[in-house]
Design an enzyme around this catalytic site. Structure first.
Site, PDB file in Angstrom:
ATOM      1  N   GLU A  85       0.827  -1.221   0.000  1.00 21.45           N
ATOM      2  CA  GLU A  85       0.000   0.000   0.000  1.00 21.45           C
ATOM      3  C   GLU A  85       0.856   1.264   0.000  1.00 21.45           C
ATOM      4  O   GLU A  85       0.793   2.069   0.924  1.00 21.45           O
ATOM      5  CB  GLU A  85      -0.881   0.014   1.260  1.00 21.45           C
ATOM      6  CG  GLU A  85      -1.774  -1.193   1.425  1.00 21.45           C
ATOM      7  CD  GLU A  85      -2.428  -1.257   2.808  1.00 21.45           C
ATOM      8  OE1 GLU A  85      -1.999  -0.524   3.725  1.00 21.45           O
ATOM      9  OE2 GLU A  85      -3.372  -2.047   2.966  1.00 21.45           O
ATOM     10  N   PRO A  86       1.667   1.487  -1.029  1.00 18.45           N
ATOM     11  CA  PRO A  86       2.501   2.696  -1.031  1.00 18.45           C
ATOM     12  C   PRO A  86       1.671   3.948  -1.332  1.00 18.45           C
ATOM     13  O   PRO A  86       0.770   3.915  -2.177  1.00 18.45           O
ATOM     14  CB  PRO A  86       3.482   2.436  -2.173  1.00 18.45           C
ATOM     15  CG  PRO A  86       2.700   1.596  -3.142  1.00 18.45           C
ATOM     16  CD  PRO A  86       1.816   0.709  -2.280  1.00 18.45           C
ATOM     17  N   ARG A 141       1.565  20.424   6.062  1.00 14.27           N
ATOM     18  CA  ARG A 141       2.596  19.598   6.693  1.00 14.27           C
ATOM     19  C   ARG A 141       3.579  20.369   7.583  1.00 14.27           C
ATOM     20  O   ARG A 141       3.911  19.886   8.670  1.00 14.27           O
ATOM     21  CB  ARG A 141       3.347  18.780   5.631  1.00 14.27           C
ATOM     22  CG  ARG A 141       2.414  17.813   4.858  1.00 14.27           C
ATOM     23  CD  ARG A 141       3.174  16.875   3.919  1.00 14.27           C
ATOM     24  NE  ARG A 141       4.017  15.975   4.657  1.00 14.27           N
ATOM     25  CZ  ARG A 141       5.316  16.119   4.821  1.00 14.27           C
ATOM     26  NH1 ARG A 141       5.960  17.107   4.237  1.00 14.27           N
ATOM     27  NH2 ARG A 141       5.990  15.258   5.545  1.00 14.27           N
ATOM     28  N   CYS A 193      -3.569  34.045   9.641  1.00 11.85           N
ATOM     29  CA  CYS A 193      -3.336  34.717  10.906  1.00 11.85           C
ATOM     30  C   CYS A 193      -3.040  33.743  12.031  1.00 11.85           C
ATOM     31  O   CYS A 193      -3.836  33.567  12.963  1.00 11.85           O
ATOM     32  CB  CYS A 193      -4.532  35.610  11.230  1.00 11.85           C
ATOM     33  SG  CYS A 193      -4.658  36.922  10.012  1.00 11.85           S
TER      34      CYS A 193
HETATM   35  C1  LIG Z   1      -1.487   6.055   5.077  1.00  9.15           C
HETATM   36  C2  LIG Z   1      -1.497   4.602   4.862  1.00  9.15           C
HETATM   37  C3  LIG Z   1      -0.692   4.029   3.880  1.00  9.15           C
HETATM   38  C4  LIG Z   1       0.260   4.824   3.025  1.00  9.15           C
HETATM   39  O1  LIG Z   1       1.317   5.345   3.755  1.00  9.15           O
HETATM   40  P1  LIG Z   1       2.528   6.056   2.963  1.00  9.15           P
HETATM   41  O2  LIG Z   1       3.460   6.431   4.042  1.00  9.15           O
HETATM   42  O3  LIG Z   1       1.961   7.216   2.259  1.00  9.15           O
HETATM   43  O4  LIG Z   1       3.092   5.042   2.042  1.00  9.15           O
HETATM   44  C5  LIG Z   1      -0.789   2.673   3.671  1.00  9.15           C
HETATM   45  N1  LIG Z   1      -1.627   1.902   4.416  1.00  9.15           N
HETATM   46  C6  LIG Z   1      -2.400   2.421   5.388  1.00  9.15           C
HETATM   47  C7  LIG Z   1      -3.294   1.524   6.143  1.00  9.15           C
HETATM   48  C8  LIG Z   1      -2.366   3.779   5.643  1.00  9.15           C
HETATM   49  O5  LIG Z   1      -3.127   4.296   6.606  1.00  9.15           O
END
Ligand SMILES: *Cc1c(COP(=O)(O)O)cnc(C)c1O
Length: 421
Positions: free
Chosen positions: A276-277, A315, A344
């Site tokens: 899950e990148p 951020r 502000c």
């Molecule tokens: C946010 C998130 C990601 C992605 O994280 P990155 O640091 O952007 O790669 C993957 N899996 C889950 C469950 C997340 O909450």
């Protein structure tokens, strides 16, 4: 290619489009994304994992959920990791196959779980036992078995900013690893659930692969324990989290380094692996283009007041994050300055005492590495508009999210009858 944002004839371009042309057409502030960079990163990550055979890639769309961006990644063969019903709707609207969608998130509502079932999404990542029980009931009522994995909290310190750490025991995510096997044993027999395995995600902007490897080793032992208890384990979701360079001097593990570590850590697991990148795909695919409004004298250093603010790029205010700042047409001279937006709050400061390209009122500049967790975190604080997004592809560009004007937001508000005169 490390960056699709380079100078041509001393003018900063995104691919072959000069940034002043975008500012002239769309105004500032505006996010600008490179299609080529998204594709490059999507391929680099896939290549890094090629020794693992067939893997499932689910882009974590919260990093950058723009519909056009999702189209590019769907085109690269990515599915989506979603954390809300709204994100699920986006992934589907972008044409991602329901079976390629993973539903993560610690607070999925019953309505969201139901929607996921009705859409036949590919995987529910369970965050607590009760969620599994409810999901099983909702699925059974539909004559379905919900494909699911149990998210485990491995109690590993990811070594990143506290607000983006998710794998320590006292974080809100996942079930405690020492209780996971017992929970798995109670959930797996339920009629409405097809519990395929486990998931982890220990945090974001990770720079130390040894932390991830430690977490994966714990998962490996859990998988063995579960199999020992007679469970069929066919899938492990290893989450995202790989960091990206925010400064030129940052050295981060490459997708190839990551892939080699994963191959080592998962040897012999004999499961389908899911990834899950998010940030890795999107971070350096975007900049926030801004115009300098004033250069205001300060006590120590001048304040460069830009037209982008913390509501557009949260951020720095949220995590003290660093974003490189560069003039679009640098003069060659430098200055030491603070950089701040118009909001502000003193927190609306992007940098203090930084050595930057010398700029003056009316100049254009960018904050780099703004493609992930940028526009998607924008708000309308101070009744500012919502920042627009532009996607570049070669020498063409398109507005892929309109600027939402303050008037549009105002038009959604109502004064109740008893206050009208
Ligand atoms: C946010 C998130 C990601 C992605 O994280 P990155 O640091 O952007 O790669 C993957 N899996 C889950 C469950 C997340 O909450």
């Amino acid at each position: 290619m490390t960056n699709s944002f380079d100078y041509q004839n001393n003018i900063l371009h995104c691919e072959d489009v000069a940034l002043p042309a975008i500012a002239a057409a769309v105004g500032t502030p505006v996010y600008v994304y490179s299609t080529a960079y998204f594709r490059h990163q999507a391929r680099a990550f896939r290549d890094g994992l090629k020794s693992l055979g067939k893997v499932h890639l689910a882009y974590a769309i919260k990093a950058n959920p723009n519909l056009a961006v999702l189209r590019v990644l769907a085109d690269e063969g990515y599915g989506a990791d979603v954390v809300s019903g709204g994100e699920m709707a986006r992934a589907l609207a972008a044409g991602m196959a329901p079976g390629d969608i993973v539903f993560s998130g610690v607070g999925k509502t019953r309505a969201e779980l139901s929607k996921g079932l009705d859409e036949r999404i590919g995987q529910f990542n369970l965050e607590l036992e009760e969620e599994g029980v409810v999901l099983a009931q909702l699925a059974a009522a539909r004559g379905m078995r919900a494909p699911a994995v149990l998210r485990v909290n491995p109690d590993v310190d990811a070594g990143t900013h506290a607000k983006i750490s998710t794998g320590k025991a006292d974080n809100k995510f996942g079930v405690p690893i020492d209780q996971a096997a017992a929970m798995f044993g109670r959930l797996a027999p339920l009629d409405g659930i097809d519990l395929k395995g486990v998931a982890i995600h220990i945090g974001s902007q990770l720079s130390d692969l040894s932390r991830l490897e430690e977490a994966f080793a714990k998962i490996g032992r859990l998988v063995a324990d579960l199999r020992g208890a007679g469970h069929r384990i066919t899938r492990v979701d290893l989450g995202g989290g790989l960091g990206v360079p925010y400064r030129e001097s940052d050295v981060l593990p490459s997708p190839a380094d990551y892939g080699a570590m994963v191959a080592r850590a998962t040897e012999g697991w004999d499961v389908e692996l899911m990834f899950e990148p998010g940030r890795l795909i999107a971070g350096n695919a975007g900049v926030l283009l801004t115009e300098i409004i004033w250069v205001k004298p300060g006590v120590n250093d001048p304040y460069v007041i830009v037209d982008a603010a913390m509501n557009d790029l949260a951020r720095p205010a949220l995590y003290d994050a660093w974003h490189d700042f560069a003039a679009v047409e640098p003069s060659g001279t430098r200055m030491r300055a603070n950089i701040a937006g118009p909001v502000c709050e003193s927190g609306d400061t992007f940098a203090m005492g930084r050595d930057i390209d010398a700029v003056k009122s009316g100049d254009l500049a960018v904050f780099r590495t703004a493609g992930a967790y940028g526009a998607t975190m924008a708000s309308t604080y101070n009744s500012r508009g919502l920042v627009p997004e532009v996607l570049v592809d070669g020498d063409r560009f398109a507005v892929v999210a309109d600027r939402i004007q303050p008037e549009t937001i105002l038009a959604a508000e109502r004064v109740p009858e008893w206050l009208t005169r």
